[in-house]
Write a protein that holds these residues in place. Structure first.
Motif, short mmCIF file in Angstrom:
data_model
loop_
_atom_site.label_atom_id
_atom_site.label_comp_id
_atom_site.label_asym_id
_atom_site.label_seq_id
_atom_site.Cartn_x
_atom_site.Cartn_y
_atom_site.Cartn_z
N ARG A 77 0.57 -1.09 -0.19
CA ARG A 77 -0.08 0.04 0.07
C ARG A 77 0.58 1.37 0.04
O ARG A 77 0.56 2.31 -0.61
CB ARG A 77 -1.10 0.23 0.89
CG ARG A 77 -1.69 1.43 1.80
CD ARG A 77 -2.19 1.40 2.32
NE ARG A 77 -3.07 0.34 2.53
CZ ARG A 77 -4.47 0.48 2.40
NH1 ARG A 77 -4.83 1.72 0.96
NH2 ARG A 77 -5.52 -0.32 1.38
N GLU A 78 1.51 1.04 1.38
CA GLU A 78 2.29 2.66 0.79
C GLU A 78 3.67 2.76 -0.42
O GLU A 78 3.49 3.86 -0.56
CB GLU A 78 3.66 2.50 2.16
CG GLU A 78 2.52 1.91 3.82
CD GLU A 78 3.63 2.14 4.99
OE1 GLU A 78 3.15 2.62 5.63
OE2 GLU A 78 4.67 1.56 4.31
N GLU A 93 0.95 4.00 -3.31
CA GLU A 93 0.94 5.55 -2.23
C GLU A 93 2.44 6.57 -2.71
O GLU A 93 1.71 7.76 -2.90
CB GLU A 93 0.59 5.32 -1.70
CG GLU A 93 0.13 6.22 -0.02
CD GLU A 93 -0.59 6.27 1.18
OE1 GLU A 93 0.67 5.53 1.51
OE2 GLU A 93 -1.39 7.10 1.83
N ASP A 115 -7.03 10.94 2.27
CA ASP A 115 -8.16 10.26 2.39
C ASP A 115 -8.69 9.80 0.56
O ASP A 115 -8.96 8.64 0.75
CB ASP A 115 -9.76 10.84 2.49
CG ASP A 115 -9.67 11.13 4.19
OD1 ASP A 115 -9.38 10.26 4.86
OD2 ASP A 115 -10.26 12.07 4.73
N ARG A 132 -6.30 9.39 -0.82
CA ARG A 132 -4.99 8.79 -1.54
C ARG A 132 -5.53 7.10 -0.93
O ARG A 132 -5.51 6.24 -2.06
CB ARG A 132 -3.99 8.94 -0.03
CG ARG A 132 -2.76 9.35 -0.90
CD ARG A 132 -1.86 9.85 0.29
NE ARG A 132 -1.41 9.52 0.81
CZ ARG A 132 -0.58 10.55 1.90
NH1 ARG A 132 -0.42 11.94 1.80
NH2 ARG A 132 -0.71 10.69 2.91
N ARG A 133 -6.29 6.94 0.94
CA ARG A 133 -6.40 5.92 0.64
C ARG A 133 -7.63 5.24 -0.60
O ARG A 133 -7.87 3.60 -0.98
CB ARG A 133 -7.43 5.76 2.46
CG ARG A 133 -8.03 4.54 2.86
CD ARG A 133 -8.00 4.76 4.14
NE ARG A 133 -6.68 4.09 4.64
CZ ARG A 133 -6.28 2.81 5.45
NH1 ARG A 133 -7.26 1.64 4.22
NH2 ARG A 133 -5.47 2.17 5.21
N GLN A 134 -8.59 6.03 -0.63
CA GLN A 134 -9.44 5.73 -1.94
C GLN A 134 -8.93 5.47 -3.05
O GLN A 134 -8.82 4.01 -3.55
CB GLN A 134 -10.32 6.62 -2.30
CG GLN A 134 -11.40 7.15 -0.81
CD GLN A 134 -12.00 8.75 -1.54
OE1 GLN A 134 -12.38 8.27 -2.63
NE2 GLN A 134 -13.06 8.88 -0.47
N ASP A 191 -6.75 1.40 -2.50
CA ASP A 191 -7.97 1.07 -2.29
C ASP A 191 -8.24 0.33 -3.71
O ASP A 191 -8.27 -0.90 -4.23
CB ASP A 191 -8.81 1.02 -1.71
CG ASP A 191 -8.24 0.86 -0.17
OD1 ASP A 191 -7.85 0.16 -0.09
OD2 ASP A 191 -9.25 1.67 0.74
#
Ligand SMILES: Nc1ncnc2c1ncn2[C@@H]1O[C@H](COP(=O)(O)OP(=O)(O)OP(=O)(O)O)[C@@H](O)[C@H]1O
Ligand SMILES: [Mg+2]
Lengths: 402, 226
Positions: B101-102, B105, B116, B118-120, B123
């Motif tokens: 994930r990181e 990102e 927020d 970024r997370r979406q 995912d």
């Protein structure tokens, strides 16, 4: 890049390279802690010595017979005339000056005391009530010499704690009559034991009125005259006043010496102050060494992380971004090192104070501020070179790991 | 759209000058699927690095989406890399201490996207690469194929217009390699310009357009039909 993310990224890579992070932390910590500890010790020593001197009386002048100047020997010595004695009348002549708070004439000698068959040689001190305040002495029991005419002898004595213990043992000393030489004296007080060690030790002396001492020791001359002035500024004019007055009384002969306590204190203050700075300087060198260590380790880090830096560039990190990432990393490291070192320095000097309560080992404010500033400064300064090296890397070659 | 005019890239090697790219003219339209093949040392990687703004030409002009790249300063080129270009490397180049994930990102972090959002997007990218249950794994806990899919997710997370892949299957076995290629081709179907350097003949045949290089020159440039 958001500031939080920069911090987080730098923090991650610090955690990722634990060994070198700890090594650099250690260097930073040791050097900051040593600055604080060493200056705390130096300051403690300075304060201790200063305290010892202040206990002798801050604005005190000491008048002693004889000219102790090496330059220009006075006419008296040339003609082989011994200096005139200091007398009680000389001392009394000084009481006129408005800037003088108190004067204590001083007479010393050795005498033998006896009580119920017990004998002991002691130092006998003849003075007046003023000396109690002038030397900041304290009584353990009874009273001190009464306020009276200086030239009136009276058979009362104040003794030091050691004398009380050795002569009277378990008996109450105050109120007892004992012999000094061949005269009978009543003990009216006992000195407290807290007298400072520099100067005279009050534990082993017996104090009688100055006129009594003159008769016991069979001499009219004084050993010293102690003079306390109202303020530090008053010391110079009072000194001149004393010299002039005594000179007049001694038919124009300059045959006394006036020592200011202040001059001695200032000399010690300077010496010990310089010592603290010197020690701080030595500790600061360890900060420099820590800085150089940081530079080397950061250089190794940059070469280990060449591929990562190349990747960051490929993903869109500019040169200034890479520069700030590395610098933030160094700054975080320095900050933690400084914090640890500061903590250890404070705890350590607290430990020193516990172990040596006489030494008030507090690190001085200037040392705290400058050690933090210098540590952060060197941390940043010495990672500037590695950071710039990283920023300047050619991304293509960096990605290949060169 | 990519347009190269008379591009030269010289390297000084001791006394000698190597012409890694020798007067290249090339135009690639948005959404094309191009394979670049040729013997070792023919200049394929040099071309790709140049297209990706990692390298600068010794001479010539390069226009990317209408902008003159050769006139950009360093910061501008860095931003363009972040926004318009995705790289996929043979050696994956994932940061070992960061999770999948990181790693994905990273480009969003560099361009200051809010957490927020970024997370979406991460995912969604993880789902698209079929890596949902590997999100918190570090690279050493992933297979080669999974690593390369993480790298592809990272390369495409900013929705660039060009995806550059230098031998993306070079370190993979047959099956994972095929997976990775299918993933790249799916992205191309959605409109990204895909440029793949490869030694694999089979792979080269799959693209719409095949460029062959030799000694820093383009010696063949064919449209292919399958
Ligand atoms: N940094 C460099 N310094 C000097 N010469 C270089 C450099 N990079 C590439 N070259 C030279 O440029 C030429 C082209 O290299 P390039 O890496 O583009 O080849 P390639 O087609 O990718 O080869 P391969 O298939 O082996 O990866 C080669 O002759 C190489 O030696
Ligand atoms: Mg290559």
């Amino acid at each position: 890049m958001r500031a939080v993310d920069t911090q987080r990224y730098a923090w991650h890579s610090l955690k990722g390279y634990r060994a070198r992070t700890l090594l650099m932390l250690l260097a930073m910590t040791i050097s900051v802690a040593s600055v604080l500890l060493l200056t705390a010790l130096g300051e403690g020593a300075r304060r201790y010595v200063m305290g010892e001197f202040t206990s002798l009386g801050t604005h005190m002048l000491i008048v002693l017979p004889g000219r102790s100047e090496t330059a220009g020997a006075g006419a008296g010595t040339m003609m082989g005339v011994t200096p005139r004695d200091l007398t009680l009348d000389d001392a009394r002549a000084l009481t006129r000056h408005p800037k003088i708070i108190r004067i204590a004439p001083l007479n010393v000698g050795v005498a033998e005391i006896t009580w119920q068959g017990r004998k002991r040689e002691i130092s006998l001190l003849g003075s007046t009530r003023e000396i109690l305040k002038l030397r900041q002495w304290k009584l353990a029991a009874g009273t001190f010499l009464p306020q009276s005419q200086w030239d009136r002898a009276s058979p009362v004595v104040v003794i030091g704690k050691n004398i009380r213990d050795e002569i009277f043992g378990a008996h109450a000393a105050v109120g007892q009559w004992m012999r000094i030489g061949d005269q009978r004296y009543r003990v009216i007080g006992v000195m407290a034991s807290e007298g400072r060690s520099i100067g005279m030790d009050v534990q082993d002396i017996a104090i009688v009125p100055v006129a009594s001492a003159q008769s016991l020791l069979n001499t009219p001359s004084l050993f010293r005259i102690l003079v306390e002035t109202k303020s530090r500024e008053a010391m110079i004019p009072v000194k001149e006043f004393i010299e002039k007055t005594i000179q007049q009384r001694h038919h124009g002969e300059k045959d006394i010496t006036v020592i200011t306590q202040d001059a001695v204190i200032q000399t010690f203050d300077r010496i010990l102050g310089a010592l603290t700075y010197g020690v701080a300087g030595i500790a600061a060198i360890s900060l420099l060494v820590a800085g150089i260590l940081i530079m080397n380790v950061m250089l190794v880090v940059v070469s280990q992380r060449t591929a990562e830096i190349g990747l960051l560039k490929a993903l869109g990190a500019s040169q200034s971004r890479i520069l700030s990432l590395i610098l933030v990393e160094a700054l975080q490291l320095s900050l933690i090192g400084v914090a640890c070192g500061f903590f250890i320095g404070i705890i350590g000097s607290w430990g020193i104070r516990l172990a040596l309560p006489a030494l008030q080992a507090y690190p001085p404010l200037w040392a705290m501020i400058s050690s933090v500033a210098v540590a952060l400064g060197t941390g940043l300064l010495f990672s500037l070179l590695p950071a710039r090296k990283a920023a300047a890397l050619d991304p293509v070659r960096a990605l290949q790991g060169h | 759209m990519i347009r190269l005019e008379q591009i030269q890239r010289d390297f000084q090697v001791g006394e000698q000058i190597v012409h890694a790219l020798d007067h290249i003219d090339l135009q690639i339209e948005q959404g094309e699927y191009v394979s670049v093949m040729g013997p070792s040392g023919s200049g394929k990687s040099t071309l790709l690095n140049l297209l990706g703004l990692l390298d600068r030409p010794t001479a010539g002009r390069y226009q990317l989406n209408g902008k003159e790249v050769t006139e950009m300063d360093e910061a501008e080129r860095a931003r363009t890399r972040n926004e318009l270009i995705g790289f996929v490397f043979q050696a994956f180049h994932l940061i070992p201490r960061l999770t999948a994930r990181e790693n994905i990102e990273l480009p969003l972090i560099l361009s200051a996207v809010e957490p927020d959002l970024r997370r979406q997007r991460v995912d969604a990218a993880l789902a698209a690469m079929n890596l949902q249950d590997r999100a918190e794994h570090r690279p050493d806990q992933l297979s080669g194929g999974q690593r390369q899919r993480v790298a592809i997710a990272r390369a495409t997370i900013t929705e660039p217009s060009v995806l550059l892949a230098d031998e993306p299957t070079g370190n993979l076995d047959q099956k994972s390699g095929a997976d990775v290629i299918k993933t790249l081709e799916k992205l191309n179907d959605k409109g990204i310009t895909l440029i793949v350097v490869t030694h694999d003949q089979q792979l080269g045949k799959r693209s719409q357009r095949a460029i062959k290089m030799l000694d820093g020159r383009i010696c063949a440039d064919n449209q292919q039909t399958d």
